[in-house]
Design a protein around this motif. Structure first.
Motif, PDB file in Angstrom:
ATOM      1  N   ARG A  52       0.859  -1.179   0.000  1.00  0.00           N
ATOM      2  CA  ARG A  52       0.000   0.000   0.000  1.00  0.00           C
ATOM      3  C   ARG A  52       0.898   1.233   0.000  1.00  0.00           C
ATOM      4  NH1 ARG A  52      -3.539   2.307   4.649  1.00  0.00           N
ATOM      5  NH2 ARG A  52      -4.187   4.178   3.555  1.00  0.00           N
ATOM      6  N   LEU A  54       1.136   5.625  -0.391  1.00  0.00           N
ATOM      7  CA  LEU A  54       0.463   6.922  -0.283  1.00  0.00           C
ATOM      8  C   LEU A  54       1.338   7.940  -0.996  1.00  0.00           C
ATOM      9  CD1 LEU A  54      -2.073   7.604   1.447  1.00  0.00           C
ATOM     10  CD2 LEU A  54      -0.523   8.491   3.167  1.00  0.00           C
ATOM     11  N   ASP A  85      -2.822   5.239  -2.938  1.00  0.00           N
ATOM     12  CA  ASP A  85      -3.749   6.286  -2.505  1.00  0.00           C
ATOM     13  C   ASP A  85      -3.134   7.643  -2.789  1.00  0.00           C
ATOM     14  OD1 ASP A  85      -5.754   4.636  -1.416  1.00  0.00           O
ATOM     15  OD2 ASP A  85      -4.520   4.310   0.363  1.00  0.00           O
ATOM     16  N   THR A  99       1.261   7.658  10.470  1.00  0.00           N
ATOM     17  CA  THR A  99       1.819   6.359  10.082  1.00  0.00           C
ATOM     18  C   THR A  99       3.086   6.068  10.869  1.00  0.00           C
ATOM     19  OG1 THR A  99       0.922   6.574   7.867  1.00  0.00           O
ATOM     20  CG2 THR A  99       2.749   5.057   8.120  1.00  0.00           C
ATOM     21  N   PRO A 106       0.441   2.654   5.442  1.00  0.00           N
ATOM     22  CA  PRO A 106       1.080   2.344   4.164  1.00  0.00           C
ATOM     23  C   PRO A 106       2.516   1.833   4.336  1.00  0.00           C
ATOM     24  CG  PRO A 106       0.066   4.510   4.127  1.00  0.00           C
ATOM     25  CD  PRO A 106      -0.005   4.045   5.526  1.00  0.00           C
ATOM     26  N   SER A 333       6.592  -2.127   7.530  1.00  0.00           N
ATOM     27  CA  SER A 333       6.096  -2.889   6.370  1.00  0.00           C
ATOM     28  C   SER A 333       6.466  -4.361   6.512  1.00  0.00           C
ATOM     29  CB  SER A 333       6.696  -2.333   5.077  1.00  0.00           C
ATOM     30  OG  SER A 333       6.405  -3.213   4.007  1.00  0.00           O
TER      31      SER A 333
END
Lengths: 448, 318
Positions: A52, A54, A85, A99, A106, A333
């Protein structure tokens, strides 16, 4: 807004097709971009990986279209699902902060210039990717190295995707009418030009309000063109200097030549004033030129407009920093190898070149070889943006980039110093002292 | 006369169980009924507020955990001219805007309390500024105050030829301050007007009829009937209005971002600027916490000052 990319999208919107639609360049033409034969790093992709990402919202539609198509191509080739996104420019910092602090969200975020330096402890080093890309595409340009590497080290904490600059844009016919072919490079000559423009009823205008991009751009230019800066090479705050006082005196002399109201201008004010022909000189990204060019009602203004690098003043080169897109891979991640593979894929010639062309010059390349991309020869008025990342100037110049350099910029400390002097609210000495005090407050804890 | 006696077994069956008896126990029932509300308040109100207060005593920055530093943030703010500027403007903004909103809102409420054609439609229209999202109205005012494209400047310069130059609404401190206050008053009038209108409609017409029979003038009816009867609702509405105005953020941030040269920073915008944009979460929290004494004082003053019962009843204060 849709955030997912389907395979149908990938088939419907191939990267080269999108680039063709935007740039008019033939997708079949052999690219002049040279890529050295360097073995790519082997990443052991994690089983079941999905990513994912951003990133800031596009400035031109083709930016998003080609970016999505490239991501879809990666998914098709590797089986790794990528969800991209797009969020507003003002929101990306807050979302990155959340985040980072929460350790969730993300895998990859593309932030702006100094963002990796703020969250350095939360990021995965990217040397394997950057080493490979640097060797393959002619090396990383100076601004990319400045923002991508951790200060005073060779560890890459961000992967720069590109940068946009804000050079001067002016009305050629108006300058010619007062006896100038182009904008003078010296500070005194610039004041003279602006005085004459004001007298001719077509004044200059530069943002002195709390404008993140244009306001900081003007304040930095005022300082750097007088050999003043926020920091020295060691990171000591030297804003309260005789060079700064000279810069502020210059701003004071310049301000009465501007159109009224610039002390309340935000980032779009100069675009509007220039487009409506209220002003004939300002500083902006290439977006202003393209919005003028693409609108039949203002096409004549675009044809009469020229770009020029910010005048040097006492500096050796044009003191202009670029706003850099800087990708960060977060330690939280679960798929760091897949993420690295994705970043590498997006920067490869087959993907990056169409994306660069699609942006019409808004973003310029961080890798030297991409200077041969078709976009830079598509319009002579755009070619000035080609070398944006050759700049040796950056937010926090001349010192090491830190959280505090970004904070000083975000809190408009330098703009307000200039505006206070310009509007007569403070003397140059008092304004410089206040800026020093405010900067010290940020550096006492964040200058690490 | 016959007497029927219930079998003892039946009586035993009707004895409530211990759970039923527990719920019949009043203190337990009160606790149980309040528990969900207390839980929600704890999670959604006390925790964020507590965290904010805690952050104010730390050196937390975005991306870095902080440590307890005691009053250092507050000590710095005490010496910070920008914080003092924000304190001044927050108080000034609240005082002038609240006065404006109440003067105009009360006047509007009195007008709307009369009978006239299309009364309902007009009341609905009056609500419009209140229901429009704040950011939307802020953008509208941003355009109205634009140094180059202001509609006001256009009317004065190009249509009426009263002025030769555009008005620089936001470029210098005092015009910018008053421009924002005007926008806040415009936005706040409907809340005051509709709330006070609701109050006006609770006053019995017989009071006015009796006063008129006694020969009271319009001013005397207002002074001795309307105003005292309205005091409870005035106190409540003013309390809310002061809180909303003092903590305003969106109008100022969308129009000036605290500029020019920090002259229009409210404490809320300064807290955001330092805490989020500047990354100094601890200091931003300290600025936000520094609003609490002002809010408590203003709330107590408006609530208890206006809601004193003797004054409500038209008698002198003691």
């Amino acid at each position: 807004m849709r955030n997912d990319i389907t395979r149908r999208d990938a088939l419907a919107l191939g990267a080269s097709a999108a680039a063709l639609a935007v740039t008019g360049a033939s997708a079949q033409t052999t690219s002049p971009i040279k890529a050295a034969d360097v073995p790519p790093p082997k990443f052991a992709i994690e089983k079941g990986a999905s990513l994912r990402m951003l990133r800031p919202v596009r400035f031109v539609q083709a930016d998003e279209d080609v970016f999505r198509a490239n991501a879809a191509k990666f998914s098709k080739e590797t089986g790794i699902e990528v969800k991209v996104d797009f969020v507003g420019w003002e929101d990306i910092s807050q979302q990155t902060a959340v985040t980072s602090n929460s350790g969730a969200g993300p895998d990859i975020i593309i932030g702006f210039s100094d963002a990796p330096h703020i969250y350095v402890d939360k990021l995965v080093e990217l040397n394997d990717v950057t080493d490979y890309l640097g060797k393959r595409y002619g090396g990383w340009l100076p601004l990319a190295q400045t923002y991508g590497k951790r200060s005073k080290s060779d560890k890459w904490i961000g992967l720069p995707f590109g940068a946009t600059a804000g050079p001067l844009i002016y009305r050629k016919s108006v300058l010619q009418s007062i006896g100038y072919d182009k904008v003078p490079e010296d500070s005194a000559g610039f004041v003279d030009l602006c005085q004459k423009l004001h007298k001719a009823g077509k004044p200059a205008g530069f943002a002195l309000g709390n404008a993140k991009g244009d306001g900081n751009g003007f304040a930095n230019w005022a300082l750097w063109s007088h050999n003043a800066s926020l920091l020295d090479e060691e990171g000591n705050i030297i804003i309260n200097s005789k060079e700064t006082i000279e810069a502020l005196k210059w701003v004071k002399a310049l301000y009465p030549t501007f159109i009224a109201g610039t002390s309340s201008w935000n980032d779009v004010s100069n675009n509007r004033a220039y487009s409506s022909q209220e002003i004939s000189l300002t500083a902006n990204g290439v977006s202003l030129y393209f919005s003028l060019k693409n609108d039949p009602a203002t096409k004549a203004i675009a044809e009469d407009s020229e770009h020029q690098l910010l005048p040097k003043g006492l500096a050796k080169v044009s003191p202009m920093a670029g706003l850099t897109l800087n990708a960060m891979l977060f330690k939280h991640s679960p798929y760091p190898n897949a993420a690295k593979a994705f970043l590498q894929f997006m920067m490869e010639k087959e993907q990056y070149e169409p994306w660069l062309n699609a942006n019409s010059g808004y973003w310029s390349q961080p890798l030297a070889a991409y200077a041969d991309a078709a976009v830079w020869s598509s319009d002579p008025k755009v070619s000035i943006f080609k070398n944006t990342m050759q700049s040796t100037y950056y937010d926090g110049y001349k010192g090491p980039i830190s959280t505090a350099t970004g904070a000083v910029s975000a809190d408009y400390v330098l703009i307000q110093m200039c505006a206070a002097v310009a509007t007569g609210a403070q003397t140059p000495e008092a304004a410089a002292a206040e800026a020093e005090q405010r900067a010290k407050r940020y550096f006492r804890r964040q200058g690490r | 006369m016959s007497v029927t006696t219930l079998p003892s077994r039946g009586i035993a069956l009707r004895q409530p169980g211990w759970i039923a008896r527990l719920f019949d126990y009043k203190p337990f029932l009160i606790v149980m009924c309040l528990a969900p509300a207390i839980g929600l308040l704890t999670v959604f109100l006390t925790y964020p507020l507590g965290l904010g207060v805690w952050l104010a005593f730390t050196d937390t920055t975005i991306g870095q955990r902080g440590i307890f530093i005691g009053l250092e943030n507050f000590q710095y703010l005490w010496t910070d001219p920008l914080w003092w500027g924000a304190v001044f403007y927050s108080v000034f903004y609240t005082a002038i805007a609240t006065f404006g909103k109440f003067a105009l809102g009360f006047w509007l409420a009195l007008l709307l309390n009369n009978h006239f054609p299309l009364k309902s439609l007009l009341r609905a229209i009056v609500l419009l500024p209140w229901i429009v999202p704040t950011v939307l109205s802020a953008l509208a005012f941003w355009w109205i105050y634009d140094p180059q494209f202001s509609i006001i400047s256009y009317l004065l310069v190009d249509v009426l030829h009263i002025r030769s130059t555009n008005i620089d609404f936001l470029g210098t401190p005092w015009p910018a301050r008053f421009s924002l206050i005007a926008a806040n008053i415009w936005r706040g009038i409907p809340f005051v007007a509709i709330s006070l209108l609701a109050g006006l409609q609770t006053i019995s017409p017989s009071l006015y009829e009796a006063a008129m029979l006694d020969g009271a003038t319009a001013w005397q009816r207002f002074r001795y009937i309307t105003l005292p009867m309205m005091m409870p609702i005035l106190a409540i509405v003013m309390t809310f209005s002061i809180i909303f105005t003092f903590t305003d953020f969106q109008l100022v941030y969308a129009i000036t971002r605290g500029g020019p040269v920090n002259s229009t920073h409210l404490l809320a915008t300064l807290a955001f600027q330092r805490g989020i944009a500047g990354g100094e979460l601890g200091e931003g929290a300290a600025i936000a916490v520094s609003m609490i004494p002002f809010l408590v004082f203003a709330t107590l003053f408006s609530y208890f000052g206006l809601a004193r019962r003797k004054w409500q009843q038209g008698e002198a204060n003691d």
